[in-house]
Motif scaffolding. Sequence first.
Motif: not given
Length: 153
Positions: A120, A124-125, A128
């Motif tokens: 996760a 996400v990192r 983004l």
Amino acid sequence: MEALLPALLGALKLSAKLILIIVPLVTLFEVLRYLPVFRRAGNVVEPMMRGVGLTRDAAIPLFTGIFLGIAYGAGIIIRVAQQKGLPGRELFLMGLFLATCHSVIEDILIFIVIGGNGLAILVVRLGLAVLLTGLMARLWKPARTAPPFGIIH
């Protein structure tokens, strides 16, 4: 005072875990840096880098920042920027990407040790970072005639 000893022991255990993660990563990175691994990886990711406004010259600093973090990568970024003459736009985009998702490998391993969900965090990192950097690359078009950093000759 009774809570101090367990807290101190917990801190020492966590510190030992962090050392067991960080020291081998830095050592592995230093070995890989002198092998053709990063050059080959740069060839593979070059089309994706172009998608977020970065050139092949940004590959090594980008890998350094992703692998070990922006603080360690800063020295590499400065050296490569001076050697290759990277324009201000590319330095900004590289900085934006790394500010959003620096130290992916090291951080994920650390968060896993303390109970985090590594997949996760990674998704996400990276997602983004790619989204923000790609958006900024499209908004900030490269200047065709202006020299880097707006220097007027």
